[in-house]
Design a protein around this motif. Sequence first.
Motif, PDB file in Angstrom:
ATOM      1  N   UNK A 142       0.847  -1.198   0.000  1.00 25.77           N
ATOM      2  CA  UNK A 142       0.000   0.000   0.000  1.00 25.77           C
ATOM      3  C   UNK A 142       0.874   1.236   0.000  1.00 25.77           C
ATOM      4  N   UNK A 143       0.528   2.169  -0.847  1.00 23.49           N
ATOM      5  CA  UNK A 143       1.275   3.413  -0.935  1.00 23.49           C
ATOM      6  C   UNK A 143       0.502   4.562  -0.305  1.00 23.49           C
ATOM      7  N   UNK A 144       1.062   5.740  -0.423  1.00 22.44           N
ATOM      8  CA  UNK A 144       0.441   6.934   0.147  1.00 22.44           C
ATOM      9  C   UNK A 144      -0.943   7.181  -0.439  1.00 22.44           C
ATOM     10  N   UNK A 145      -1.123   6.929  -1.741  1.00 24.22           N
ATOM     11  CA  UNK A 145      -2.439   7.167  -2.350  1.00 24.22           C
ATOM     12  C   UNK A 145      -3.484   6.186  -1.822  1.00 24.22           C
ATOM     13  N   UNK A 146      -3.065   4.952  -1.514  1.00 25.30           N
ATOM     14  CA  UNK A 146      -3.999   3.982  -0.943  1.00 25.30           C
ATOM     15  C   UNK A 146      -4.437   4.413   0.464  1.00 25.30           C
ATOM     16  N   UNK A 147      -3.493   4.881   1.252  1.00 26.11           N
ATOM     17  CA  UNK A 147      -3.815   5.344   2.602  1.00 26.11           C
ATOM     18  C   UNK A 147      -4.684   6.603   2.538  1.00 26.11           C
ATOM     19  N   UNK A 148      -4.359   7.504   1.625  1.00 24.77           N
ATOM     20  CA  UNK A 148      -5.160   8.720   1.474  1.00 24.77           C
ATOM     21  C   UNK A 148      -6.591   8.386   1.036  1.00 24.77           C
ATOM     22  N   UNK A 193     -15.860   0.966   3.663  1.00 26.23           N
ATOM     23  CA  UNK A 193     -15.090  -0.279   3.571  1.00 26.23           C
ATOM     24  C   UNK A 193     -14.631  -0.577   2.153  1.00 26.23           C
ATOM     25  N   UNK A 194     -15.076   0.223   1.190  1.00 26.74           N
ATOM     26  CA  UNK A 194     -14.689  -0.005  -0.199  1.00 26.74           C
ATOM     27  C   UNK A 194     -15.316  -1.247  -0.773  1.00 26.74           C
ATOM     28  N   UNK A 195     -16.640  -1.376  -0.644  1.00 21.29           N
ATOM     29  CA  UNK A 195     -17.362  -2.537  -1.150  1.00 21.29           C
ATOM     30  C   UNK A 195     -18.448  -2.079  -2.115  1.00 21.29           C
ATOM     31  N   UNK A 196     -18.436  -2.646  -3.313  1.00 24.48           N
ATOM     32  CA  UNK A 196     -19.377  -2.252  -4.369  1.00 24.48           C
ATOM     33  C   UNK A 196     -19.357  -0.731  -4.524  1.00 24.48           C
ATOM     34  N   UNK A 197     -18.168  -0.207  -4.627  1.00 25.41           N
ATOM     35  CA  UNK A 197     -17.940   1.238  -4.574  1.00 25.41           C
ATOM     36  C   UNK A 197     -18.763   2.043  -5.574  1.00 25.41           C
ATOM     37  N   UNK A 198     -18.871   1.663  -6.846  1.00 22.28           N
ATOM     38  CA  UNK A 198     -19.677   2.488  -7.754  1.00 22.28           C
ATOM     39  C   UNK A 198     -21.143   2.578  -7.316  1.00 22.28           C
ATOM     40  N   UNK A 199     -21.688   1.480  -6.815  1.00 16.90           N
ATOM     41  CA  UNK A 199     -23.073   1.481  -6.347  1.00 16.90           C
ATOM     42  C   UNK A 199     -23.209   2.301  -5.063  1.00 16.90           C
ATOM     43  N   UNK A 251      -6.208  -0.282  -2.870  1.00 18.12           N
ATOM     44  CA  UNK A 251      -5.801  -1.601  -2.400  1.00 18.12           C
ATOM     45  C   UNK A 251      -6.276  -1.913  -0.997  1.00 18.12           C
ATOM     46  N   UNK A 252      -6.598  -0.893  -0.229  1.00 13.13           N
ATOM     47  CA  UNK A 252      -7.049  -1.102   1.152  1.00 13.13           C
ATOM     48  C   UNK A 252      -8.574  -1.091   1.204  1.00 13.13           C
ATOM     49  N   UNK A 253      -9.187  -1.922   0.383  1.00 11.74           N
ATOM     50  CA  UNK A 253     -10.643  -1.982   0.300  1.00 11.74           C
ATOM     51  C   UNK A 253     -11.081  -3.425   0.072  1.00 11.74           C
ATOM     52  N   UNK A 254     -12.374  -3.654   0.243  1.00  7.41           N
ATOM     53  CA  UNK A 254     -12.921  -4.983  -0.039  1.00  7.41           C
ATOM     54  C   UNK A 254     -13.145  -5.202  -1.534  1.00  7.41           C
ATOM     55  N   UNK A 306      -9.587   0.203  -9.299  1.00  8.67           N
ATOM     56  CA  UNK A 306      -8.729   1.286  -9.739  1.00  8.67           C
ATOM     57  C   UNK A 306      -9.499   2.443 -10.365  1.00  8.67           C
ATOM     58  N   UNK A 307     -10.826   2.454 -10.233  1.00 10.94           N
ATOM     59  CA  UNK A 307     -11.634   3.558 -10.735  1.00 10.94           C
ATOM     60  C   UNK A 307     -11.622   3.651 -12.243  1.00 10.94           C
ATOM     61  N   UNK A 308     -11.847   4.845 -12.742  1.00 14.25           N
ATOM     62  CA  UNK A 308     -11.881   5.091 -14.176  1.00 14.25           C
ATOM     63  C   UNK A 308     -13.207   5.706 -14.586  1.00 14.25           C
TER      64      UNK A 308
END
Length: 183
Positions: free
Chosen positions: A23-29, A93-99, A148-151, A159-161
């Motif tokens: 995990x990098x700084x962007x993942x923690x942010x 928690x980063x689950x089904x994020x777009x929804x 990366x720090x999500x379900x 990775x979005x988009x």
Amino acid sequence: MKLHTERPDQPVVPGTGAAPMPAGASDVAMLMLRLAVGLILAGAGAQKLFGWFGGSGPDATAAGFAQLGYDPALFYAVLAGASEFLGGLGLAVGLLTPLAAAASIGVMINAMEIAPQFSLWSSTGPAFSYPMLLAVGAFTVAAVGPGRLSLDVPFPWRDGGWGPAGFALLLGCAGAAIVLALR
């Protein structure tokens, strides 16, 4: 050409065959943004649905929705509470994020619509800036991805988009438009 060497001490990301990057700084942010936006939304939803955190619960929330012209008020109060609660938890928690982002965006568009005269700051009632900031935060999480720090790690929207961002924005706007048209 192999870009990495699999090592037995390093687990493989499911479905990719690649060893995970730390995990990098962007993942923690992104985790911090998801927690901030998601838990604020989930808390507001819990106030409406359960009366938690000093909230009024569904019946009193419905009375407020009735004054704003939502009919049937209890249905819309529960819908708003569920959208905030479930959308916020999903973001956190980063689950089904777009929804989750779509639910959050939709309910915040409705909140922006009832803000007095689109004022950014208000000392007398809800300000436009608060729901706008939460909606933009939810959209940002969908656009950048929960990280990366999500379900959602094994899913392509991690990775979005444009796809996840467009889905969240279009579904959120469509849901808000339907609710505003029917109230």
